[in-house]
Scaffold this motif. Structure first.
Motif, PDB file in Angstrom:
ATOM      1  N   GLN A  18       0.834  -1.203   0.000  1.00 33.65           N
ATOM      2  CA  GLN A  18       0.000   0.000   0.000  1.00 33.65           C
ATOM      3  C   GLN A  18       0.866   1.250   0.000  1.00 33.65           C
ATOM      4  O   GLN A  18       0.586   2.219  -0.717  1.00 33.65           O
ATOM      5  N   ARG A  19       1.933   1.222   0.801  1.00 32.18           N
ATOM      6  CA  ARG A  19       2.864   2.359   0.805  1.00 32.18           C
ATOM      7  C   ARG A  19       3.496   2.538  -0.572  1.00 32.18           C
ATOM      8  O   ARG A  19       3.587   3.660  -1.086  1.00 32.18           O
TER       9      ARG A  19
ATOM     10  N   ALA B 127       4.175   5.547  -5.566  1.00 30.11           N
ATOM     11  CA  ALA B 127       4.221   5.533  -7.031  1.00 30.11           C
ATOM     12  C   ALA B 127       3.256   6.548  -7.622  1.00 30.11           C
ATOM     13  O   ALA B 127       3.570   7.224  -8.612  1.00 30.11           O
ATOM     14  N   ALA B 128       2.077   6.693  -7.011  1.00 30.81           N
ATOM     15  CA  ALA B 128       1.093   7.669  -7.498  1.00 30.81           C
ATOM     16  C   ALA B 128       1.609   9.094  -7.333  1.00 30.81           C
ATOM     17  O   ALA B 128       1.420   9.942  -8.223  1.00 30.81           O
TER      18      ALA B 128
ATOM     19  N   MET C  49       4.773  10.053  -7.252  1.00 29.74           N
ATOM     20  CA  MET C  49       5.858  10.267  -8.194  1.00 29.74           C
ATOM     21  C   MET C  49       5.335  10.423  -9.619  1.00 29.74           C
ATOM     22  O   MET C  49       5.799  11.293 -10.371  1.00 29.74           O
ATOM     23  N   GLU C  50       4.361   9.604  -9.985  1.00 33.95           N
ATOM     24  CA  GLU C  50       3.807   9.685 -11.337  1.00 33.95           C
ATOM     25  C   GLU C  50       3.125  11.025 -11.579  1.00 33.95           C
ATOM     26  O   GLU C  50       3.160  11.563 -12.690  1.00 33.95           O
ATOM     27  N   GLN C  51       2.507  11.590 -10.548  1.00 31.78           N
ATOM     28  CA  GLN C  51       1.885  12.903 -10.688  1.00 31.78           C
ATOM     29  C   GLN C  51       2.917  13.956 -11.074  1.00 31.78           C
ATOM     30  O   GLN C  51       2.652  14.843 -11.893  1.00 31.78           O
ATOM     31  N   VAL C  52       4.112  13.858 -10.500  1.00 26.33           N
ATOM     32  CA  VAL C  52       5.178  14.797 -10.862  1.00 26.33           C
ATOM     33  C   VAL C  52       5.660  14.521 -12.277  1.00 26.33           C
ATOM     34  O   VAL C  52       5.813  15.443 -13.094  1.00 26.33           O
ATOM     35  N   TYR C  53       5.891  13.259 -12.611  1.00 31.64           N
ATOM     36  CA  TYR C  53       6.391  12.918 -13.940  1.00 31.64           C
ATOM     37  C   TYR C  53       5.441  13.363 -15.052  1.00 31.64           C
ATOM     38  O   TYR C  53       5.876  13.705 -16.155  1.00 31.64           O
TER      39      TYR C  53
ATOM     40  N   THR D 120      10.159  15.906  -2.543  1.00 25.21           N
ATOM     41  CA  THR D 120      11.263  15.263  -1.839  1.00 25.21           C
ATOM     42  C   THR D 120      10.667  14.247  -0.873  1.00 25.21           C
ATOM     43  O   THR D 120       9.486  14.311  -0.527  1.00 25.21           O
ATOM     44  N   GLY D 121      11.490  13.318  -0.423  1.00 20.69           N
ATOM     45  CA  GLY D 121      11.000  12.372   0.566  1.00 20.69           C
ATOM     46  C   GLY D 121      11.810  11.098   0.579  1.00 20.69           C
ATOM     47  O   GLY D 121      12.720  10.901  -0.233  1.00 20.69           O
ATOM     48  N   SER D 122      11.464  10.229   1.518  1.00 18.66           N
ATOM     49  CA  SER D 122      12.076   8.913   1.620  1.00 18.66           C
ATOM     50  C   SER D 122      11.077   7.880   1.112  1.00 18.66           C
ATOM     51  O   SER D 122      10.002   7.705   1.696  1.00 18.66           O
ATOM     52  N   PHE D 123      11.419   7.214   0.008  1.00 17.47           N
ATOM     53  CA  PHE D 123      10.520   6.271  -0.650  1.00 17.47           C
ATOM     54  C   PHE D 123      11.056   4.842  -0.512  1.00 17.47           C
ATOM     55  O   PHE D 123      12.259   4.630  -0.358  1.00 17.47           O
ATOM     56  N   TYR D 124      10.133   3.897  -0.585  1.00 17.46           N
ATOM     57  CA  TYR D 124      10.471   2.497  -0.302  1.00 17.46           C
ATOM     58  C   TYR D 124      11.634   2.000  -1.165  1.00 17.46           C
ATOM     59  O   TYR D 124      12.643   1.511  -0.635  1.00 17.46           O
ATOM     60  N   PHE D 125      11.501   2.100  -2.460  1.00 21.11           N
ATOM     61  CA  PHE D 125      12.547   1.615  -3.355  1.00 21.11           C
ATOM     62  C   PHE D 125      13.626   2.661  -3.614  1.00 21.11           C
ATOM     63  O   PHE D 125      14.811   2.340  -3.705  1.00 21.11           O
ATOM     64  N   ASN D 126      13.233   3.917  -3.757  1.00 23.21           N
ATOM     65  CA  ASN D 126      14.164   4.977  -4.152  1.00 23.21           C
ATOM     66  C   ASN D 126      14.979   5.535  -2.999  1.00 23.21           C
ATOM     67  O   ASN D 126      15.998   6.194  -3.229  1.00 23.21           O
TER      68      ASN D 126
END
Length: 258
Positions: free
Chosen positions: A103-104, A109-110, A112-116, A178-184
């Motif tokens: 869920q996180r 991902a949502a 980040m995709e909004q920025v992209y 900015t932030g701390s993301f699970y994979f990134n």
């Protein structure tokens, strides 16, 4: 000469039109906007810059040109095969996350995709510079296999560097996320204008705040190994009209486009 004829006469590609590449089309001055796959694309110095998704199918693609009249221009995406890269990840949850983490991951991902997918008005940069000098440890497009399991192709350029190495803005822009993301891990997203977005991640420290305007060369953060990383390095992604493209191609295209 009509819009379509002029575009066809001046169309050119500064880099191969391949999955993960950039197609550049000359356009006349009366063009108001250009779109590809329903998204606006970057225009600068009499050219439209079209980012091609790494999953794009080879063959005929179309660009919509909108000026005094509207027309469609075809171009060919050529096939390209990217090498395979096998990596061993010590933390198995970074390959197959627990259901509680999904869920996180989906929420991140949502965001980040909004920025992209964002498109801000204003001039685009005249060039892109590499955020740091380092050894390329993983080029763009490698077909990733983590612990024997295939995953999505590599969407950026990995540059190996010691922990704490300064990471600089590749071009002027606005810090959008900015932030701390699970994979990134620790990440910074920059909006350079007209759908050109860059992202740096796996940082040990973030040195900028959301909403801040930065200039090329300004400090964004420090190299680290946060998120899914096998060691300290910088992952740098470049996105155009919502598609991740090869940063090395982007640097070459923008340096030759004036």
């Amino acid at each position: 000469m009509g819009v379509a004829a002029l575009i066809l006469c001046t169309a050119r590609s500064l880099a191969d039109a391949v999955p993960g590449g950039i197609h550049v089309v000359g356009i006349p001055g009366n063009v108001a906007w250009v779109s590809y796959e329903g998204r606006l694309v970057l225009m600068r110095a009499g050219h439209a810059f079209i980012g091609i998704n790494i999953a794009a199918k080879p063959g005929r693609h179309q660009v919509q040109i909108h000026g005094d009249t509207s027309t469609t221009v075809d171009f060919e995406v050529q096939p390209k095969t990217y090498p395979e890269q096998r990596l061993t990840i010590a933390n198995p949850k970074m390959v197959n996350p627990d259901p509680a983490d999904l869920q996180r991951i989906e929420a991140e991902a949502a965001r980040m995709e909004q920025v992209y997918l964002s498109f801000s008005e204003g001039p685009a940069p005249t060039r892109l510079d590499q955020p740091l000098n380092g050894r390329t440890s993983s080029p763009f497009g490698f077909r990733r296999v983590f612990n024997g399991e295939p995953r999505n192709p590599h969407s950026g350029l990995d540059l190996a560097a010691p922990t704490g190495t300064p990471i600089k803005a590749p071009a002027p822009g606005t810090v959008r996320l900015t932030g701390s993301f699970y994979f990134n891990g620790n990440s910074v997203f920059l909006d350079h204008g007209q759908g050109l977005i860059s992202m740096v991640c796996h940082l040990s420290e973030i040195k900028v705040r959301e909403g801040v305007q930065v200039q090329a060369g300004d400090l964004l953060g420090l190299v680290g190994a946060t998120g899914r990383a096998t060691g300290p390095h910088l992952h740098w992604s470049v996105s155009m009209n919502g598609n991740r493209v090869d940063p090395e191609i982007a640097m070459a295209v923008f340096s030759r486009a004036d």
